[in-house]
Design a protein around this motif. Structure first.
Motif, short mmCIF file in Angstrom:
data_model
loop_
_atom_site.label_atom_id
_atom_site.label_comp_id
_atom_site.label_asym_id
_atom_site.label_seq_id
_atom_site.Cartn_x
_atom_site.Cartn_y
_atom_site.Cartn_z
N THR A 1 0.83 -1.20 0.00
CA THR A 1 0.00 0.00 0.00
C THR A 1 0.86 1.25 0.00
OG1 THR A 1 -1.76 -1.11 1.24
CG2 THR A 1 -1.77 1.30 1.24
N PRO A 2 0.76 2.12 -1.01
CA PRO A 2 1.53 3.38 -1.00
C PRO A 2 1.04 4.27 0.15
CG PRO A 2 0.66 2.91 -3.19
CD PRO A 2 -0.05 1.99 -2.24
N LEU A 3 1.97 4.70 1.01
CA LEU A 3 1.57 5.43 2.21
C LEU A 3 2.33 6.74 2.31
CD1 LEU A 3 -0.18 5.41 4.76
CD2 LEU A 3 1.67 4.19 5.94
N ILE A 4 1.59 7.86 2.23
CA ILE A 4 2.12 9.20 2.44
C ILE A 4 1.91 9.55 3.91
CG2 ILE A 4 1.94 11.62 1.73
CD1 ILE A 4 0.43 10.56 -0.79
N VAL A 5 2.82 10.32 4.49
CA VAL A 5 2.66 10.70 5.89
C VAL A 5 2.79 12.21 6.05
CG1 VAL A 5 5.13 10.37 6.41
CG2 VAL A 5 3.44 10.30 8.28
N PHE A 6 1.91 12.76 6.90
CA PHE A 6 2.06 14.13 7.40
C PHE A 6 2.20 14.01 8.90
CE2 PHE A 6 0.60 17.86 9.58
CZ PHE A 6 1.20 18.91 8.88
N HIS A 7 3.27 14.60 9.46
CA HIS A 7 3.52 14.49 10.90
C HIS A 7 3.63 15.88 11.51
CE1 HIS A 7 6.64 13.81 14.28
NE2 HIS A 7 5.43 13.66 14.75
N GLY A 8 2.84 16.14 12.55
CA GLY A 8 2.97 17.40 13.26
C GLY A 8 1.66 18.08 13.56
N ASP A 9 1.77 19.28 14.10
CA ASP A 9 0.61 20.10 14.40
C ASP A 9 -0.08 20.50 13.08
OD1 ASP A 9 -1.19 21.41 15.94
OD2 ASP A 9 0.14 23.04 16.55
N ILE A 10 -1.36 20.79 13.17
CA ILE A 10 -2.10 21.14 11.96
C ILE A 10 -2.79 22.48 12.15
CG2 ILE A 10 -4.02 20.53 10.44
CD1 ILE A 10 -3.34 17.63 10.88
N LYS A 11 -2.32 23.46 11.39
CA LYS A 11 -2.90 24.79 11.36
C LYS A 11 -3.16 25.15 9.90
CE LYS A 11 0.76 26.38 13.38
NZ LYS A 11 1.44 25.11 13.63
N HIS A 12 -3.85 26.24 9.68
CA HIS A 12 -4.19 26.66 8.32
C HIS A 12 -2.94 26.77 7.45
CE1 HIS A 12 -4.79 29.82 5.22
NE2 HIS A 12 -5.93 29.18 5.01
N ASP A 13 -1.88 27.37 7.98
CA ASP A 13 -0.69 27.61 7.18
C ASP A 13 0.07 26.33 6.84
OD1 ASP A 13 -1.32 30.25 7.21
OD2 ASP A 13 0.20 30.84 8.67
N ASP A 14 -0.24 25.22 7.52
CA ASP A 14 0.43 23.97 7.22
C ASP A 14 -0.05 23.33 5.93
OD1 ASP A 14 2.20 23.72 9.50
OD2 ASP A 14 0.39 23.48 10.70
N GLY A 15 -1.15 23.85 5.35
CA GLY A 15 -1.60 23.41 4.04
C GLY A 15 -2.12 21.99 3.99
N VAL A 16 -2.65 21.49 5.10
CA VAL A 16 -3.19 20.13 5.09
C VAL A 16 -4.43 20.05 4.22
CG1 VAL A 16 -4.12 18.28 6.55
CG2 VAL A 16 -2.17 19.61 7.34
N ASP A 17 -5.17 21.15 4.08
CA ASP A 17 -6.30 21.15 3.15
C ASP A 17 -5.81 20.95 1.72
OD1 ASP A 17 -5.05 23.68 3.41
OD2 ASP A 17 -6.76 24.68 2.48
N VAL A 18 -4.68 21.55 1.37
CA VAL A 18 -4.08 21.36 0.04
C VAL A 18 -3.65 19.90 -0.12
CG1 VAL A 18 -2.29 22.11 -1.55
CG2 VAL A 18 -3.30 23.75 0.05
N LEU A 19 -3.08 19.34 0.94
CA LEU A 19 -2.67 17.94 0.92
C LEU A 19 -3.86 17.02 0.66
CD1 LEU A 19 -0.61 15.67 1.34
CD2 LEU A 19 -0.93 15.94 3.81
N MET A 20 -5.01 17.32 1.28
CA MET A 20 -6.20 16.49 1.07
C MET A 20 -6.69 16.58 -0.38
SD MET A 20 -6.54 14.95 3.85
CE MET A 20 -6.03 15.09 5.57
N ARG A 21 -6.62 17.75 -0.96
CA ARG A 21 -7.02 17.89 -2.36
C ARG A 21 -6.03 17.17 -3.28
NH1 ARG A 21 -8.46 23.02 -0.15
NH2 ARG A 21 -10.73 23.35 -0.28
N ALA A 22 -4.77 17.20 -2.93
CA ALA A 22 -3.78 16.46 -3.71
C ALA A 22 -4.04 14.95 -3.59
CB ALA A 22 -2.37 16.80 -3.23
N LEU A 23 -4.38 14.49 -2.39
CA LEU A 23 -4.67 13.08 -2.20
C LEU A 23 -5.86 12.64 -3.05
CD1 LEU A 23 -4.22 10.38 -0.71
CD2 LEU A 23 -5.77 11.23 1.07
N ALA A 24 -6.89 13.48 -3.13
CA ALA A 24 -8.05 13.15 -3.95
C ALA A 24 -7.64 12.94 -5.41
CB ALA A 24 -9.10 14.25 -3.84
N LEU A 25 -6.68 13.74 -5.89
CA LEU A 25 -6.19 13.58 -7.26
C LEU A 25 -5.35 12.31 -7.39
CD1 LEU A 25 -5.15 17.28 -7.98
CD2 LEU A 25 -7.20 16.10 -8.80
#
Length: 424
Positions: free
Chosen positions: A233-257
């Motif tokens: 299973t290909p597994l991407i990881v994000f590690h750390g605190d999550i705030k707006h500037d961390d761009g996790v929303d962008v990461l989720m949109r990238a994951l959808a693609l």
């Protein structure tokens, strides 16, 4: 600077001390203490001073002092468990006042016992830095400040009402510190050109990681089994605190693609769990229809993080380009690299001087979800490139970004002149 290393209060009378103000208990559970913890270890290893770490207890009822790894830990009654909760502002105000009082009382105790006291007060971040400024003024000692982030810029989206007061606080603490340790040359340039600091007082000491703990070869298979994932299973990881500037929303949109081409791909989020994650990211995940592909075990013990990273294939850093991100370094970068992971990062000033596109990572424009998705897919498809980039990152950590080497530069600032201040 070759003073004997001390291991108990019964042998430290003639040894200078330094008060190190930190936010949470030791051993560290978060970035808030990790850098100062390694500073204390380096001071002990060099035999320069006895490090007194001053920190809040986990709850108000507990207060104790103890040695850990040769560091003299001084916990005052605090609310460490609520540090990032709903009442974090009053909690931090109490910790601010209690840390000042603790330093003053410790100094008085040393003087009354005929021992050498503090030669300096050392702190990380603006609030602890302000406590150091006040405590340093009261006991008439210089202040050393580790300035690794522009918290006023972080507050711009997280706590907008505090953004301007934090600018004032940062400026005050920076002006009063004898030495300011920053993590990048671009941050140093900003403080000198925009804040007017004397170039001689700003010293670049980058962030890093423990290369002996964050290393390849740990049992990631056990973690995958725990998460219900196969070896393939290909597994991407994000590690750390999550705030707006961390761009996790962008990461989720990238994951959808990514899932359109690799429906078997998964994203592991280690951390998060705060209001922004719950109120913004989780609804976004649901709306994108990718909830099945996002694994969220939340915060895990720090000592378990290396095994989790070894279970992953790609480290993600999809941060937005901001004042803070352009000038700081991220612990997660060095932790990913330490475990031999290839990284996909945002094109930023300071990090861009370390991460070279195609040499030790892949670099994308801020908020460009399709570009991040393409980079993830490239690494999933080309395992040899992924291995090569991860190995290059690991080699760089071993050579330049292990805490044991990094903190020697800060210890060097504890010159004989500074150490002699403990006799006053």
């Amino acid at each position: 600077m070759s003073l004997p290393v001390t291991n108990s209060l019964h042998t430290e009378e003639d040894t200078p001390k330094v008060a190190i103000l930190v936010e949470t208990t030791i051993p560290p559970v978060s970035r808030a203490n990790l850098r100062m913890y390694w500073l204390a270890r380096a001071l002990r290893a060099e035999g320069a001073v006895l490090a007194n770490m001053v920190a809040p207890s986990q709850d108000l009822s507990s207060r104790r002092s103890y040695f850990t790894e040769g560091i003299w830990m001084n916990q005052y009654p605090g609310f460490g468990r609520q540090l990032y909760g709903r009442f974090r502002l009053p909690v931090r105000i109490w910790h601010f006042l209690a840390s000042i009082l603790s330093v003053v009382l410790l100094e008085l105790t040393y003087r009354r016992g005929g021992a050498r006291g503090f030669c300096a007060v050392h702190a990380w971040n603006p609030l602890a830095g302000m406590a150091a400024v006040v405590a340093g003024a009261l006991i008439r000692r210089p202040v050393f400040l580790d300035f690794t982030d522009f918290y006023s810029d972080i507050a711009r989206t997280d706590m907008p009402l505090l953004a301007k007061p934090l600018v004032w606080l940062e400026n005050l603490v920076l002006s009063r510190a004898r030495r300011v340790f920053v993590v990048s040359e671009s941050m140093r340039e900003h403080l000198v050109s925009r804040k007017g600091l004397d170039p001689d007082k700003v010293v670049v000491v980058p962030d890093g990681t423990d290369a002996q703990t964050f290393r390849p070869g740990l049992d990631g298979g056990a973690v995958r089994r725990k998460l219900g994932l196969s070896e393939d299973t290909p597994l991407i990881v994000f590690h750390g605190d999550i705030k707006h500037d961390d761009g996790v929303d962008v990461l989720m949109r990238a994951l959808a693609l990514v899932l359109k081409s690799r429906p078997d791909a998964r994203l592991l989020v280690l951390g998060g769990g705060g209001p922004y994650f719950q109120n913004e990211i989780r609804p976004l995940v649901e709306s994108l229809g990718i909830a099945h592909a996002v694994l969220t075990p939340g915060w895990i013990p720090h000592q378990e993080v290396p095994a989790y990273l070894n279970a992953c294939d790609i480290g993600a850093m999809t941060m937005r380009a901001t004042l803070n991100h352009d000038n700081y370094l991220s612990f997660k970068l060095f932790e990913y690299w330490g475990c031999g992971l290839p990284v996909v990062v945002t094109r930023l000033k300071a990090i861009g001087r370390i991460v070279r596109d195609g040499e030790n990572g892949l670099v994308c424009a801020s908020e460009d979800a399709p570009a991040y998705a393409a980079a993830f897919l490239r690494l999933m498809a080309d395992r040899e490139t992924a291995r090569r980039l991860g190995a290059a990152g690991r080699e760089l950590v071993e050579r330049q970004f292990d805490w044991r080497m990094i903190m020697k530069a800060e210890v060097a600032q504890y010159t004989p002149e500074v150490l002699e201040l403990s006799r006053r």
